[in-house]
Design a protein around this motif. Sequence first.
Motif, PDB file in Angstrom:
ATOM      1  N   LYS A  19       0.851  -1.186   0.000  1.00 42.93           N
ATOM      2  CA  LYS A  19       0.000   0.000   0.000  1.00 42.93           C
ATOM      3  C   LYS A  19       0.887   1.235   0.000  1.00 42.93           C
ATOM      4  O   LYS A  19       2.100   1.147   0.227  1.00 42.93           O
ATOM      5  N   SER A  20       0.264   2.384  -0.229  1.00 40.72           N
ATOM      6  CA  SER A  20       1.003   3.641  -0.217  1.00 40.72           C
ATOM      7  C   SER A  20       0.245   4.702   0.554  1.00 40.72           C
ATOM      8  O   SER A  20      -0.987   4.766   0.491  1.00 40.72           O
ATOM      9  N   LEU A  21       0.992   5.532   1.264  1.00 41.57           N
ATOM     10  CA  LEU A  21       0.440   6.716   1.907  1.00 41.57           C
ATOM     11  C   LEU A  21       0.847   7.923   1.072  1.00 41.57           C
ATOM     12  O   LEU A  21       1.939   7.981   0.513  1.00 41.57           O
ATOM     13  N   LYS A  22      -0.064   8.896   1.044  1.00 42.65           N
ATOM     14  CA  LYS A  22       0.180  10.076   0.215  1.00 42.65           C
ATOM     15  C   LYS A  22       0.095  11.337   1.055  1.00 42.65           C
ATOM     16  O   LYS A  22      -0.745  11.449   1.951  1.00 42.65           O
ATOM     17  N   CYS A  23       0.965  12.278   0.747  1.00 45.14           N
ATOM     18  CA  CYS A  23       0.999  13.568   1.441  1.00 45.14           C
ATOM     19  C   CYS A  23       1.171  14.667   0.401  1.00 45.14           C
ATOM     20  O   CYS A  23       1.961  14.527  -0.544  1.00 45.14           O
ATOM     21  N   GLU A  24       0.452  15.759   0.582  1.00 47.19           N
ATOM     22  CA  GLU A  24       0.512  16.849  -0.395  1.00 47.19           C
ATOM     23  C   GLU A  24       0.470  18.199   0.307  1.00 47.19           C
ATOM     24  O   GLU A  24      -0.249  18.374   1.290  1.00 47.19           O
ATOM     25  N   GLN A  25       1.257  19.134  -0.187  1.00 43.92           N
ATOM     26  CA  GLN A  25       1.225  20.508   0.321  1.00 43.92           C
ATOM     27  C   GLN A  25       1.439  21.461  -0.852  1.00 43.92           C
ATOM     28  O   GLN A  25       2.153  21.148  -1.799  1.00 43.92           O
ATOM     29  N   HIS A  26       0.800  22.632  -0.743  1.00 42.22           N
ATOM     30  CA  HIS A  26       0.919  23.640  -1.806  1.00 42.22           C
ATOM     31  C   HIS A  26       1.342  24.974  -1.218  1.00 42.22           C
ATOM     32  O   HIS A  26       0.854  26.028  -1.632  1.00 42.22           O
ATOM     33  N   MET A  27       2.260  24.903  -0.238  1.00 41.29           N
ATOM     34  CA  MET A  27       2.755  26.120   0.404  1.00 41.29           C
ATOM     35  C   MET A  27       4.119  26.506  -0.144  1.00 41.29           C
ATOM     36  O   MET A  27       4.747  27.443   0.355  1.00 41.29           O
ATOM     37  N   HIS A  29       6.749  24.777   0.231  1.00 41.06           N
ATOM     38  CA  HIS A  29       7.786  24.279   1.128  1.00 41.06           C
ATOM     39  C   HIS A  29       8.678  23.279   0.398  1.00 41.06           C
ATOM     40  O   HIS A  29       8.212  22.460  -0.390  1.00 41.06           O
ATOM     41  N   ARG A  30       9.973  23.355   0.693  1.00 43.33           N
ATOM     42  CA  ARG A  30      10.907  22.484  -0.001  1.00 43.33           C
ATOM     43  C   ARG A  30      11.462  21.379   0.888  1.00 43.33           C
ATOM     44  O   ARG A  30      12.351  20.625   0.455  1.00 43.33           O
ATOM     45  N   TYR A  51      14.406  19.640  -1.091  1.00 40.05           N
ATOM     46  CA  TYR A  51      14.465  19.903  -2.540  1.00 40.05           C
ATOM     47  C   TYR A  51      14.334  18.601  -3.339  1.00 40.05           C
ATOM     48  O   TYR A  51      15.106  18.332  -4.251  1.00 40.05           O
ATOM     49  N   GLU A  52      13.350  17.812  -2.932  1.00 47.91           N
ATOM     50  CA  GLU A  52      12.980  16.556  -3.585  1.00 47.91           C
ATOM     51  C   GLU A  52      14.046  15.469  -3.496  1.00 47.91           C
ATOM     52  O   GLU A  52      13.908  14.426  -4.152  1.00 47.91           O
ATOM     53  N   ASN A  70       7.533  15.162  -6.746  1.00 53.27           N
ATOM     54  CA  ASN A  70       7.731  16.589  -7.033  1.00 53.27           C
ATOM     55  C   ASN A  70       7.708  17.361  -5.717  1.00 53.27           C
ATOM     56  O   ASN A  70       7.511  16.779  -4.647  1.00 53.27           O
ATOM     57  N   SER A  71       7.851  18.657  -5.801  1.00 53.91           N
ATOM     58  CA  SER A  71       8.019  19.453  -4.584  1.00 53.91           C
ATOM     59  C   SER A  71       6.765  19.523  -3.726  1.00 53.91           C
ATOM     60  O   SER A  71       6.825  19.944  -2.578  1.00 53.91           O
ATOM     61  N   SER A  72       5.627  19.107  -4.253  1.00 50.11           N
ATOM     62  CA  SER A  72       4.373  19.196  -3.504  1.00 50.11           C
ATOM     63  C   SER A  72       3.910  17.864  -2.963  1.00 50.11           C
ATOM     64  O   SER A  72       2.984  17.823  -2.156  1.00 50.11           O
TER      65      SER A  72
END
Lengths: 114, 109
Positions: A19-27, A29-30, A51-52, A70-72
Motif C-alpha cells: 500500500k502507499s500513503l500520500k501527502c501533499e502541500q501547496h505552500m 515548502h521544499r 528539494y525533492e 515533485n516538490s508538492s
Amino acid sequence: DTEVTQTPKHLVMGMTNKKSLKCEQHMGHRAMYWYKQKAKKPPELMFVYSYEKLSINESVPSRFSPECPNSSLLNLHLHALQPEDSALYLCASSPRGRGPYEQYFGPGTRLTVT
Amino acid sequence: ELKVEQNPLFLSMQEGKNYTIYCNYSTTSDRLYWYRQDPGKSLESLFVLLSNGAVKQEGRLMASLDTKARLSTLHITAAVHDLSATYFCAVETGNQFYFGTGTSLTVIP
C-alpha cells in the motif's frame, strides 16, 4: 493554502499487502518529512526530503520506501509490514533555506497491520 | 545526538490553577517549537521561539526560551478543561526536528 493533506485517513493492511500513503502541500515548502508515532509517544522521524532529494533516513527498515515525485507530493510505500508497524503516520512540511523553519503537520494516517 | 527532555511527563491540575512545563535540550539551538496534540489527532503548532529571551503568549499559554540555559517553559495560567492535551516541545537544528518526550496534561473541573 496553509494545509498539508494526507490520504488515506485510516488504513488496515495485511502483512503481505502493498500500500502507499500520500501527502501533499501547496505552500511552496521544499522540505517534507515522514514521522511515525506510537500511542503516548513523541513522533519519531523516519525520512526527510529536501528539494525533492532524500536527505535524512533514520535507519528505517526497507519495508518502508519513501518517494518524492515533485516538490508538492510525498509518498510512503509500504510492503511486508509487521504488526508493530501499526501507528499514526504523520507527514509534515517546512520552508527550506529561510527561517523560521516551522513545521506544518498533516492530519495523519492511522495504520493498522493485521 | 540532541536530546530533548520534558517534565513533568504527566500533569493533573485543577481548573483555575497555574503550572509550568519545562523543556530542556542538550545542544545549542536557537529555534524551539511548542505543539499541542489531542488524542488521535495530529500536532497543532502553538509557538515558535527563535531567539534568546523570546516570549510569546496566546490566551492562557505563555512560552519562553532561554538559549543559554537550553531551557524553554510553557506556562499555563488559570487552566481550563479545554487545555487538556499532550504538549510537545521540539528543537530544530539543520532542518531536523527533535521532539521532547511530551507532557500529558489533564485539567480537572
